[in-house]
Design an enzyme around this catalytic site. Structure first.
Site, PDB file in Angstrom:
ATOM      1  N   HIS A 120      46.825  47.469  31.810  1.00  0.00           N
ATOM      2  CA  HIS A 120      46.042  48.566  31.673  1.00  0.00           C
ATOM      3  C   HIS A 120      47.002  49.294  30.721  1.00  0.00           C
ATOM      4  O   HIS A 120      47.931  49.163  30.729  1.00  0.00           O
ATOM      5  CB  HIS A 120      45.888  49.084  32.925  1.00  0.00           C
ATOM      6  CG  HIS A 120      45.071  50.443  32.898  1.00  0.00           C
ATOM      7  ND1 HIS A 120      45.698  51.591  32.585  1.00  0.00           N
ATOM      8  CD2 HIS A 120      43.774  50.688  33.471  1.00  0.00           C
ATOM      9  CE1 HIS A 120      44.274  52.383  32.618  1.00  0.00           C
ATOM     10  NE2 HIS A 120      43.451  51.858  33.174  1.00  0.00           N
ATOM     11  N   ASP A 161      52.316  47.094  38.899  1.00  0.00           N
ATOM     12  CA  ASP A 161      51.216  47.901  38.948  1.00  0.00           C
ATOM     13  C   ASP A 161      50.520  47.527  39.903  1.00  0.00           C
ATOM     14  O   ASP A 161      49.580  46.615  40.049  1.00  0.00           O
ATOM     15  CB  ASP A 161      50.681  47.901  37.562  1.00  0.00           C
ATOM     16  CG  ASP A 161      49.477  48.679  37.408  1.00  0.00           C
ATOM     17  OD1 ASP A 161      49.070  49.139  38.453  1.00  0.00           O
ATOM     18  OD2 ASP A 161      49.036  48.911  36.337  1.00  0.00           O
ATOM     19  N   GLN A 167      45.155  48.109  41.422  1.00  0.00           N
ATOM     20  CA  GLN A 167      44.131  47.224  41.690  1.00  0.00           C
ATOM     21  C   GLN A 167      44.348  46.138  42.684  1.00  0.00           C
ATOM     22  O   GLN A 167      43.473  45.421  43.187  1.00  0.00           O
ATOM     23  CB  GLN A 167      43.659  46.416  40.420  1.00  0.00           C
ATOM     24  CG  GLN A 167      42.914  47.031  39.540  1.00  0.00           C
ATOM     25  CD  GLN A 167      41.794  47.892  39.566  1.00  0.00           C
ATOM     26  OE1 GLN A 167      41.297  47.564  40.786  1.00  0.00           O
ATOM     27  NE2 GLN A 167      41.489  48.906  38.914  1.00  0.00           N
ATOM     28  N   LYS A 180      41.510  54.975  43.909  1.00  0.00           N
ATOM     29  CA  LYS A 180      41.075  53.628  44.265  1.00  0.00           C
ATOM     30  C   LYS A 180      40.779  53.163  45.565  1.00  0.00           C
ATOM     31  O   LYS A 180      40.574  51.852  45.643  1.00  0.00           O
ATOM     32  CB  LYS A 180      41.608  52.641  43.225  1.00  0.00           C
ATOM     33  CG  LYS A 180      41.493  53.021  41.653  1.00  0.00           C
ATOM     34  CD  LYS A 180      42.044  52.085  40.966  1.00  0.00           C
ATOM     35  CE  LYS A 180      42.464  52.862  39.491  1.00  0.00           C
ATOM     36  NZ  LYS A 180      41.152  52.607  38.609  1.00  0.00           N
ATOM     37  N   CYS A 184      40.417  50.058  29.320  1.00  0.00           N
ATOM     38  CA  CYS A 184      41.669  50.518  29.265  1.00  0.00           C
ATOM     39  C   CYS A 184      42.597  49.239  29.307  1.00  0.00           C
ATOM     40  O   CYS A 184      43.600  49.181  29.639  1.00  0.00           O
ATOM     41  CB  CYS A 184      42.167  51.407  30.150  1.00  0.00           C
ATOM     42  SG  CYS A 184      41.108  53.110  30.277  1.00  0.00           S
TER      43      CYS A 184
END
Ligand code: PMP
Length: 405
Positions: A117, A194, A197, A220, A363
């Protein structure tokens, strides 16, 4: 599952019942989270860590309890390792600044990957520009998985940090993060994961992963927007300088010299988002009441079903088909003559039928460039989605294709 807990899901969009499949962008909020926000502002709103008065003490206690909830959720050794930020983007920027100040010198290298991202690209790029360091990129194999052999070859004496997504926001692929961490650690290189997600979909245990840093966003995970987490191992956080100056992060301020607060406050300048943290704690409680394994199994089954339904449609190309995914599936639609139907057009026609998906570059422009398309359509699920949602989406997509082809 639990649709009635989310009031927005009974809304109509363009005269149709909402089918919300844009969960990788942000999730909807259950009553427990909405009520927590109202409760905080109606019952105990006061600034934290500063007041001797009752409300300030209640607010402080709620904020610090939420930190413990987050620490337990990702199995951190201590709540001192949980820094509240504005979100994943803020967490990575803070880390890039702080780590960069202390650890990066001219000619040093940072390793990221082709499928990151923008939030996990641009802060490192900016850092490398400032420090005259080099940004290296793990390439993808033909099937769009990370090329682990190429990753091994990228690591050098000058590699100072690896920062890679656990789950790709565009493709939904679950990267072999345990392997990546083990390979980096063999060379003594720390790893930032990261988790924007992954933490919403998979049980993430930072001690088991042995990651050095983990970043993720509350919005999220059924929590409020404007709040995120930077987890760091205490050994690392203690070595790093604060990224921002102001109130809260100090021990003593003198014009000659300022001394800094202990962890995690050293990294939390200014009034924190204590209403957000409280509501995020409630979101985590909610996820735990459903059960992380139950959520993961439900979403896994839905994602498989979604991918199979899409793959069965003529002229639909599913990206990274067959690879293990968490939550998101990206695809494009082609005409008989092989021409691409612009993902934006597909998205608009789905929206007219009440189905929310995301279209565009998500993104992740370097990955979109790699795919050589202007964008993709991405459908992404959360714990409240059902097989019926997928069926409605597929029926709407068939109609959209008929109109566009
Ligand atoms: N990394 C990944 C993998 C993401 O999916 C996102 C959100 N789309 C981000 C970083 C940035 O998160 P936020 O916008 O909440 O800061």
């Amino acid at each position: 599952m639990r649709q009635s807990d989310f009031p927005i899901l009974t809304e109509q969009v363009n005269g149709r019942p909402l089918v919300y499949l844009d969960n990788a962008a942000t999730t909807q909020k259950p009553h427990a989270v909405l009520n927590a926000i109202v409760e905080a502002y109606s019952k105990w709103n006061a600034n934290v860590h500063r007041g001797v008065h009752h409300l300030s003490q209640v607010a402080t206690q709620k904020h610090e309890e939420a930190r413990k909830t987050v620490a337990a959720f990702i199995h951190a050794q201590s709540e001192e390792e949980i820094i509240f930020t504005k979100g994943t983007t803020d967490s990575i920027n803070m880390l890039a600044f702080s780590f960069g100040e202390a650890m990066l010198h001219e000619g040093d290298e940072i390793v990221i990957s082709q499928l990151e991202h923008h939030s996990n690209i641009v802060p490192w790029q900016m850092l490398c520009e400032r420090k005259k360091a080099v940004l290296k990129v793990i390439p993808l194999r033909d099937d769009l998985s990370l090329d682990i052999e190429a990753f091994k070859a990228l690591l050098s004496e000058r590699t100072r940090l690896v920062s890679v997504a656990h789950v790709s926001n565009l493709l939904g692929i679950v990267n072999p993060i345990e392997e990546i961490i083990a390979i980096a650690h063999e060379k003594g290189v720390p790893v930032c994961v990261d988790g924007a997600q992954s933490v919403p979909h998979l049980a993430v245990d930072v001690q088991q992963l042995d990651c050095d840093f983990l970043v993720f966003s509350a919005h999220k995970m059924y929590g409020p927007t404007g709040l995120g987490v930077l987890y760091g191992k205490k050994e690392w956080l203690n070595q790093l300088p604060p990224a921002e100056g102001g109130g809260e992060m100090i021990e003593h301020v003198r014009f000659e010299q300022t001394t800094y607060n202990v962890l995690p406050y050293k990294f939390e300048a200014g009034t924190p988002n204590f209403v957000g943290s409280y509501a995020f704690g409630k979101a985590i409680d909610y996820m735990e009441s459903v059960g992380l394994d139950t959520i993961a199994a439900h979403e896994h089954q839905l994602t498989l079903y979604l991918e199979a339904q899409l793959a069965a449609l003529p002229h639909v190309h599913v990206y990274a088909a067959g690879l293990r995914k968490a939550g998101a599936v990206s695809f494009n639609v082609y005409r008989e003559d092989g021409g691409l139907i612009h993902p934006f057009d597909v998205g608009v026609l789905l929206d007219r039928q009440g189905v929310a998906v995301r279209t565009g570059h998500h993104c992740a422009e370097p990955l979109i460039d790699h795919l050589q398309v202007p964008g993709t359509v991405r459908a992404s699920v959360a714990l409240y989605n059902t097989q019926e949602d997928i069926d409605t989406f597929i029926a709407a997509l068939k109609k959209a294709i008929m109109m566009l082809a």
